[in-house]
Design an enzyme around this catalytic site. Structure first.
Site, PDB file in Angstrom:
ATOM      1  N   ARG A  63       0.843  -1.095  -0.052  1.00  0.00           N
ATOM      2  CA  ARG A  63       0.287   0.032   0.056  1.00  0.00           C
ATOM      3  C   ARG A  63       0.771   1.222  -0.146  1.00  0.00           C
ATOM      4  O   ARG A  63       0.427   2.333  -0.508  1.00  0.00           O
ATOM      5  CB  ARG A  63      -1.016   0.035   1.225  1.00  0.00           C
ATOM      6  CG  ARG A  63      -2.005   0.861   1.218  1.00  0.00           C
ATOM      7  CD  ARG A  63      -3.110   0.902   2.594  1.00  0.00           C
ATOM      8  NE  ARG A  63      -1.895   1.190   3.593  1.00  0.00           N
ATOM      9  CZ  ARG A  63      -2.061   0.479   4.943  1.00  0.00           C
ATOM     10  NH1 ARG A  63      -2.893  -0.655   4.846  1.00  0.00           N
ATOM     11  NH2 ARG A  63      -1.560   0.896   5.967  1.00  0.00           N
ATOM     12  N   TYR A 118     -16.751  20.453 -12.409  1.00  0.00           N
ATOM     13  CA  TYR A 118     -17.378  18.988 -12.931  1.00  0.00           C
ATOM     14  C   TYR A 118     -18.442  18.491 -11.904  1.00  0.00           C
ATOM     15  O   TYR A 118     -18.057  18.758 -10.725  1.00  0.00           O
ATOM     16  CB  TYR A 118     -16.066  17.939 -12.693  1.00  0.00           C
ATOM     17  CG  TYR A 118     -16.256  16.496 -12.944  1.00  0.00           C
ATOM     18  CD1 TYR A 118     -17.103  16.184 -13.923  1.00  0.00           C
ATOM     19  CD2 TYR A 118     -16.013  15.546 -11.810  1.00  0.00           C
ATOM     20  CE1 TYR A 118     -17.073  14.681 -14.132  1.00  0.00           C
ATOM     21  CE2 TYR A 118     -16.198  14.267 -12.026  1.00  0.00           C
ATOM     22  CZ  TYR A 118     -16.752  13.744 -13.114  1.00  0.00           C
ATOM     23  OH  TYR A 118     -17.112  12.560 -13.357  1.00  0.00           O
ATOM     24  N   ASP A 190      -8.484  21.475 -10.908  1.00  0.00           N
ATOM     25  CA  ASP A 190      -8.655  20.210 -11.945  1.00  0.00           C
ATOM     26  C   ASP A 190      -8.113  20.795 -13.103  1.00  0.00           C
ATOM     27  O   ASP A 190      -8.712  21.348 -14.150  1.00  0.00           O
ATOM     28  CB  ASP A 190     -10.343  20.038 -12.106  1.00  0.00           C
ATOM     29  CG  ASP A 190     -10.527  18.565 -12.811  1.00  0.00           C
ATOM     30  OD1 ASP A 190      -9.810  18.215 -13.665  1.00  0.00           O
ATOM     31  OD2 ASP A 190     -11.523  17.997 -12.446  1.00  0.00           O
ATOM     32  N   LYS A 215      -8.550   9.941 -18.359  1.00  0.00           N
ATOM     33  CA  LYS A 215      -8.805  10.542 -19.629  1.00  0.00           C
ATOM     34  C   LYS A 215      -7.524  10.362 -20.553  1.00  0.00           C
ATOM     35  O   LYS A 215      -7.166   9.025 -20.933  1.00  0.00           O
ATOM     36  CB  LYS A 215      -8.927  11.804 -19.259  1.00  0.00           C
ATOM     37  CG  LYS A 215     -10.180  12.168 -18.261  1.00  0.00           C
ATOM     38  CD  LYS A 215     -11.429  11.691 -18.657  1.00  0.00           C
ATOM     39  CE  LYS A 215     -12.679  12.272 -17.839  1.00  0.00           C
ATOM     40  NZ  LYS A 215     -12.915  11.239 -16.801  1.00  0.00           N
TER      41      LYS A 215
END
Ligand SMILES: Cc1ncc(COP(=O)(O)O)c(C=O)c1O
Length: 399
Positions: A63, A118, A190, A215
């Site tokens: 992790r 968004y 963003d 994306k």
């Protein structure tokens, strides 16, 4: 999780495309193989009790980082530029947004968020942050340095997204950052639309720059991924947040991110070129009222885009002249090469209808007609415009 190392000197001055190719790779640490192996790992063994107790060694636990995560973080850090002190990986773009907000905000704080944000970011602020006693005020994306007047004594952060990913308002990020920093607050952005290849957010005053790696980093519509790039002041705080909350990404997803990153420069250039060709073609259509693409000279945000950005991706919107909604659906349903679905940034073209009316509180959404957002993929641009012709024929029949 990586930080800048002392041996990065030879990379100074290299261009972004070179960083995309070499970033995070060390073939001779892996028997000469070009790519860093995918480590499927949880437990890491120590040779002795003393080493275990001291947590000695470069890695401690799956992790907390593996050579695979380090490779992707390093590559992303290098394309963010020298102002980036570290990059954290998250399991989606939305997780990167929520984690960045939680890393800097605390109970009693106020955050200013662009009205063009968004949708799921707005939802996170309105449903989760509010439960922790953090108030959100939405602001006009065109506010610029006027953001100062909206700041309260407890405003800890301002969230920007430029351009808006449906409505494409450009924000004056440097002016906002200067005003916000003057008042001792932070700027979160963003930056998925431009990516650091076309907008070096940290150089423009952003403290935490967020990307949905789903994306263009992934680029093939087959992975969910997010990343937060931090400047030197915020990196320790972000790193601590990631470690203490147990956030990490699966190794195969990180590999898809790394694999996508290597070709991101050429893909983005093609998305940009085809996107602009089609945006200009749409602009000349009599059915279209506006094309919302910041790289077009008549876009209201074009001057900011030209000043601050070095490119555009394949995402933009159009506003039809007033027409029945059924005709818009007929247009979309007639398209054979444009898929209808959420997300963007893959190799394939997309077209979706949208209406921002219900997601605005500081500004009014009145574009003048029904809207469609396009993502222009890597298909032949002539085939894409021929397909749009079919859409316009169906629109005419249904109007
Ligand atoms: C501008 C923008 N930011 C963030 C996200 C969220 O990314 P993800 O889907 O990886 O959670 C999206 C997704 O569509 C987006 O368009």
């Amino acid at each position: 999780m990586t930080k800048k190392s002392d041996d990065d000197g030879h990379k100074a001055g290299l261009k972004p495309d070179t960083h995309l190719s070499i970033g995070g790779r060390d073939p001779f640490a892996h028997h000469g193989y070009v790519n860093t192996p995918v480590y499927h790992a949880s437990t890491l063994l120590y040779r002795t009790a003393e080493e275990y107790v001291a947590h000695r060694g470069r890695y401690q636990y799956g992790r907390r980082g593996t050579p695979t995560s380090e490779a992707l973080e390093t590559a992303l850090r290098e394309i963010e530029g020298p102002a980036c002190a570290g990059v954290a990986l998250l399991p989606s773009g939305l997780a990167a947004i929520s984690t960045a907000l939680l890393a800097v905000l605390r109970a009693g704080d106020h955050v200013l968020v662009t009205d063009s944000v968004y949708g799921p970011t707005r939802r996170f602020c309105d449903t989760v942050l509010v439960r922790f006693g953090i108030a959100t005020t939405y602001y006009d994306p065109l506010v610029g340095a006027g953001i100062a007047a909206l700041m309260q004594a407890n405003t800890r952060a301002v969230f920007v997204e430029s351009p808006g990913s449906l409505s494409f308002e450009m924000q004056d990020v440097p002016a906002i950052a200067a005003a916000v920093h003057d008042r001792g607050a932070l700027v979160l952005m963003d930056n998925t639309w431009a990516s650091p290849l076309y907008f070096r957010a940290l150089d423009k005053g952003v403290d935490l720059s967020i990307q949905s790696g789903t994306k263009y980093i992934g680029g093939h519509s087959d992975v969910m991924l997010g990343a937060i790039a931090a400047n030197a002041a915020l990196w320790p705080q972000l790193r601590e947040m990631i470690f203490t909350s147990g956030l990490c990404v699966g190794p195969d997803d990180m590999y898809l991110g790394l694999r996508g990153l290597r070709t991101m420069g050429v893909r983005l250039a093609r998305h940009q070129q085809s996107g602009l060709t089609i945006a200009r073609w749409l602009q000349a259509r009599p059915e279209v009222l506006h094309v919302l693409h910041p790289a077009l000279p008549n876009h209201p945000g074009h001057a900011l885009w030209s000043r601050d950005y070095s490119g555009a991706c394949g995402l933009f919107s159009i506003v039809f002249k007033p027409v029945r909604q059924e005709a818009v659906y007929a247009f979309l349903n007639a398209l054979g090469l444009y898929g209808m679905g959420a997300s963007w940034g893959g190799y394939e073209s997309l077209a979706i209808p949208f209406d921002c009316t219900s997601s605005r509180s500081a500004t009014k959404w009145a574009p003048g007609g029904p809207c469609i957002r396009f993502h222009i993929g890597l298909e032949d641009v002539g085939d894409l415009t021929a397909d749009l012709e079919r859409g316009f024929a169906a629109l005419a029949v249904a109007s």
